[in-house]
Write a protein that holds these residues in place. Sequence first.
Motif, PDB file in Angstrom:
ATOM      1  N   ARG A 153     -17.033   1.670  27.051  1.00  6.47           N
ATOM      2  CA  ARG A 153     -17.702   0.993  28.165  1.00  6.47           C
ATOM      3  C   ARG A 153     -18.409   1.956  29.101  1.00  6.47           C
ATOM      4  NH1 ARG A 153     -16.040  -0.874  33.479  1.00  6.47           N
ATOM      5  NH2 ARG A 153     -14.110   0.083  34.241  1.00  6.47           N
ATOM      6  N   ILE A 194     -12.675  -7.317  27.154  1.00 12.03           N
ATOM      7  CA  ILE A 194     -12.844  -6.603  25.873  1.00 12.03           C
ATOM      8  C   ILE A 194     -13.333  -7.567  24.800  1.00 12.03           C
ATOM      9  CG2 ILE A 194     -11.778  -5.141  24.122  1.00 12.03           C
ATOM     10  CD1 ILE A 194      -9.664  -4.326  26.101  1.00 12.03           C
ATOM     11  N   THR A 246     -16.080  -4.093  27.914  1.00 11.62           N
ATOM     12  CA  THR A 246     -15.750  -3.103  26.885  1.00 11.62           C
ATOM     13  C   THR A 246     -16.111  -3.683  25.528  1.00 11.62           C
ATOM     14  OG1 THR A 246     -13.978  -2.102  28.188  1.00 11.62           O
ATOM     15  CG2 THR A 246     -13.844  -1.837  25.793  1.00 11.62           C
ATOM     16  N   PRO A 253      -7.021   4.801  30.212  1.00 16.43           N
ATOM     17  CA  PRO A 253      -6.342   3.531  30.461  1.00 16.43           C
ATOM     18  C   PRO A 253      -6.174   3.362  31.967  1.00 16.43           C
ATOM     19  CG  PRO A 253      -4.713   5.198  29.991  1.00 16.43           C
ATOM     20  CD  PRO A 253      -6.063   5.888  29.990  1.00 16.43           C
ATOM     21  N   SER A 313       0.102  -0.967  27.541  1.00 19.58           N
ATOM     22  CA  SER A 313      -0.759   0.025  28.176  1.00 19.58           C
ATOM     23  C   SER A 313      -0.629  -0.016  29.664  1.00 19.58           C
ATOM     24  CB  SER A 313      -2.193  -0.148  27.737  1.00 19.58           C
ATOM     25  OG  SER A 313      -2.546  -1.478  27.605  1.00 19.58           O
ATOM     26  N   GLY A 325      -8.633   4.441  36.736  1.00 21.70           N
ATOM     27  CA  GLY A 325      -8.339   4.907  35.388  1.00 21.70           C
ATOM     28  C   GLY A 325      -7.661   6.265  35.412  1.00 21.70           C
ATOM     29  N   VAL A 369     -15.895  -3.284  21.380  1.00 22.63           N
ATOM     30  CA  VAL A 369     -15.238  -2.630  20.241  1.00 22.63           C
ATOM     31  C   VAL A 369     -16.226  -2.619  19.088  1.00 22.63           C
ATOM     32  CG1 VAL A 369     -13.346  -2.787  18.568  1.00 22.63           C
ATOM     33  CG2 VAL A 369     -12.914  -3.274  20.995  1.00 22.63           C
ATOM     34  N   MET A 428      -2.199  -5.439  23.948  1.00 19.68           N
ATOM     35  CA  MET A 428      -2.031  -6.642  24.753  1.00 19.68           C
ATOM     36  C   MET A 428      -0.684  -7.317  24.504  1.00 19.68           C
ATOM     37  SD  MET A 428      -4.688  -6.945  26.600  1.00 19.68           S
ATOM     38  CE  MET A 428      -4.743  -8.661  27.091  1.00 19.68           C
ATOM     39  N   THR A 445     -12.613   1.777  14.550  1.00 17.01           N
ATOM     40  CA  THR A 445     -13.452   1.258  15.636  1.00 17.01           C
ATOM     41  C   THR A 445     -13.135   2.040  16.913  1.00 17.01           C
ATOM     42  OG1 THR A 445     -11.746  -0.391  16.077  1.00 17.01           O
ATOM     43  CG2 THR A 445     -13.635  -1.104  14.758  1.00 17.01           C
ATOM     44  N   SER A 492     -11.608  -4.603  32.582  1.00 23.84           N
ATOM     45  CA  SER A 492     -12.807  -5.061  31.889  1.00 23.84           C
ATOM     46  C   SER A 492     -12.470  -6.116  30.841  1.00 23.84           C
ATOM     47  CB  SER A 492     -13.491  -3.869  31.206  1.00 23.84           C
ATOM     48  OG  SER A 492     -12.631  -3.289  30.253  1.00 23.84           O
ATOM     49  N   THR A 534     -12.820   2.986  39.215  1.00 25.85           N
ATOM     50  CA  THR A 534     -13.893   2.253  38.534  1.00 25.85           C
ATOM     51  C   THR A 534     -14.015   0.929  39.296  1.00 25.85           C
ATOM     52  OG1 THR A 534     -12.790   0.798  36.928  1.00 25.85           O
ATOM     53  CG2 THR A 534     -12.957   3.151  36.328  1.00 25.85           C
ATOM     54  N   ARG A 591      -9.602  -9.493  25.309  1.00 28.14           N
ATOM     55  CA  ARG A 591      -8.951  -9.540  26.632  1.00 28.14           C
ATOM     56  C   ARG A 591      -9.917 -10.131  27.635  1.00 28.14           C
ATOM     57  NH1 ARG A 591      -7.225  -3.936  29.504  1.00 28.14           N
ATOM     58  NH2 ARG A 591      -9.454  -3.769  29.856  1.00 28.14           N
ATOM     59  N   ALA A 601      -5.632  -6.760  19.248  1.00 27.70           N
ATOM     60  CA  ALA A 601      -5.708  -5.943  20.464  1.00 27.70           C
ATOM     61  C   ALA A 601      -4.336  -5.321  20.678  1.00 27.70           C
ATOM     62  CB  ALA A 601      -6.121  -6.767  21.668  1.00 27.70           C
ATOM     63  N   PRO A 602      -4.116  -4.187  20.054  1.00 26.42           N
ATOM     64  CA  PRO A 602      -2.779  -3.636  19.959  1.00 26.42           C
ATOM     65  C   PRO A 602      -2.087  -3.398  21.313  1.00 26.42           C
ATOM     66  CG  PRO A 602      -4.443  -2.095  19.112  1.00 26.42           C
ATOM     67  CD  PRO A 602      -5.127  -3.373  19.375  1.00 26.42           C
TER      68      PRO A 602
HETATM   69  O1  TXA Z   1     -11.163  -1.950  33.169  1.00 27.76           O
HETATM   70  C1  TXA Z   1     -10.678  -1.307  32.248  1.00 27.76           C
HETATM   71  O2  TXA Z   1     -10.927  -1.584  31.052  1.00 27.76           O
HETATM   72  C2  TXA Z   1      -9.746  -0.148  32.601  1.00 27.76           C
HETATM   73  C3  TXA Z   1     -10.589   0.921  33.314  1.00 27.76           C
HETATM   74  C4  TXA Z   1      -9.818   2.157  33.618  1.00 27.76           C
HETATM   75  O3  TXA Z   1     -11.742   1.201  32.564  1.00 27.76           O
HETATM   76  N1  TXA Z   1      -9.098   0.385  31.441  1.00 27.76           N
HETATM   77  C5  TXA Z   1      -8.100  -0.288  30.768  1.00 27.76           C
HETATM   78  O4  TXA Z   1      -7.557   0.409  29.698  1.00 27.76           O
HETATM   79  O5  TXA Z   1      -7.718  -1.376  31.078  1.00 27.76           O
HETATM   80  P1  TXA Z   1      -6.141   0.050  29.026  1.00 27.76           P
HETATM   81  O6  TXA Z   1      -5.764   1.242  28.212  1.00 27.76           O
HETATM   82  O7  TXA Z   1      -5.166  -0.373  30.046  1.00 27.76           O
HETATM   83  O8  TXA Z   1      -6.465  -1.102  28.026  1.00 27.76           O
HETATM   84  C6  TXA Z   1      -7.140  -0.825  26.820  1.00 27.76           C
HETATM   85  C7  TXA Z   1      -7.107  -1.997  25.891  1.00 27.76           C
HETATM   86  C8  TXA Z   1      -5.790  -2.121  25.164  1.00 27.76           C
HETATM   87  O9  TXA Z   1      -5.381  -3.475  25.161  1.00 27.76           O
HETATM   88  C9  TXA Z   1      -6.125  -1.651  23.754  1.00 27.76           C
HETATM   89  O10 TXA Z   1      -5.305  -2.214  22.795  1.00 27.76           O
HETATM   90  C10 TXA Z   1      -7.562  -2.088  23.617  1.00 27.76           C
HETATM   91  O11 TXA Z   1      -8.103  -1.816  24.883  1.00 27.76           O
HETATM   92  N2  TXA Z   1      -8.298  -1.278  22.636  1.00 27.76           N
HETATM   93  C11 TXA Z   1      -8.669   0.003  22.716  1.00 27.76           C
HETATM   94  N3  TXA Z   1      -9.307   0.412  21.603  1.00 27.76           N
HETATM   95  C12 TXA Z   1      -9.347  -0.648  20.772  1.00 27.76           C
HETATM   96  C13 TXA Z   1      -9.887  -0.872  19.473  1.00 27.76           C
HETATM   97  N4  TXA Z   1     -10.492   0.098  18.792  1.00 27.76           N
HETATM   98  N5  TXA Z   1      -9.746  -2.102  18.945  1.00 27.76           N
HETATM   99  C14 TXA Z   1      -9.138  -3.102  19.639  1.00 27.76           C
HETATM  100  N6  TXA Z   1      -8.600  -2.947  20.877  1.00 27.76           N
HETATM  101  C15 TXA Z   1      -8.702  -1.749  21.439  1.00 27.76           C
END
Ligand code: TXA
Length: 329
Positions: free
Chosen positions: A121, A183, A96, A142, A329, A37, A98, A226, A117, A181, A32, A195, A223-224
């Motif tokens: 993205r 968030i 991203t 992720p 994560s 990812g 939410v 982080m 929720t 990204s 990406t 984030r 943000a569970p």
């Molecule tokens: O750039 C990015 O966002 C990358 C690429 C691959 O798209 N993805 C990424 O995903 O960084 P990951 O899993 O490393 O981080 C996802 C974050 C975590 O901190 C998680 O807690 C938060 O997103 N998250 C996911 N769903 C959520 C929700 N429903 N409410 C609050 N936080 C959420």
Amino acid sequence: MCVPHHHFKTSPKNIARAATLLFEGKLVAFPTETVYGLGANAINGKAVAGIFETKGRPNFNPLIIHVATLTDAENLVKFNTKAKTLAQEFWPGPLTLVLPRRTNSEVSEIASAGLDTLAIRIPSHKICRKLLQAVKVPIAAPSANRSGSVSPTTAQHVFESLGSSVDFILDDGPCSIGVESTILDVSGDTIKLLRPGGITLENLTRVAGAIQTFSDEEQKPIAPGMLSHHYSTVLPLRMNASEVQPGEALLAFGRVSTKNTGMVYNLSESEDLSEAAANLFCMMRLVDQPQNKGIAVTPIPNHGLGRAINDRLKRASHKHPLAPNTTIS
Ligand code: TXA
Ligand code: MG
């Protein structure tokens, strides 16, 4: 430094192959604009569970759902006016959102950790978009690295971190942005920055108005994923260093005059924060070598992309053992 292994250069044939594998429930790493990812078909609970297993994630924390179009996104979550404005302005791109999940959304509960929720993205990376268009289902993904370590910005990083536990790695060279990204929680009345990332807070504020930010301690419950010790290097990392200690490697920003004879990597000699973000994770790996005793990082301004860079460095500089119930994560 990037020696190819069992990853596959992007060709129409390989994109189609990756799409088929994803659709069938296999794990596919893909580029990406932010980081690579580790994707799974988001409506297939078993495939999504495979992500947690492969990453060695201690817990099922929620994943970001990747889709090709705004219509696809609207089928999964409910947009309010502010969310719509943000989507129209910044998608496709490293943002991203939410938002409240639609009750009829097919996304597996395990992908959203049972929350009401979804984080969603639309990436801007050309190959990624082709892949998402071809696979036709939402993709949970992720970053494609072992839990808690530095995120991958090349296919080689993915291979080094996850090896053959991934069914397919689509290789399109280094990621242009290099940090994940941004968030935003847009599900309530107040927009919350969960984030910092590839879209700057300044740009978001210009479009959406006030955005609430949080300290690490406050951030945890919302943000569970982080955690403060996310992105850790093996070596201790020290921020805002004004000098290099014996045995330390230096991660520099801007012109540095140093008599340091140790390892030096410069995130951006011209103090360009975009260049620094794109180099960050790769250079963190390069200095994180057993011949060094530690990593010193010179100060980086805390605005624009510097906010995301400092956030990642701060998490890497936290050296405390994993508590038994933590999620990363
Ligand atoms: O750039 C990015 O966002 C990358 C690429 C691959 O798209 N993805 C990424 O995903 O960084 P990951 O899993 O490393 O981080 C996802 C974050 C975590 O901190 C998680 O807690 C938060 O997103 N998250 C996911 N769903 C959520 C929700 N429903 N409410 C609050 N936080 C959420
Ligand atoms: Mg990650």
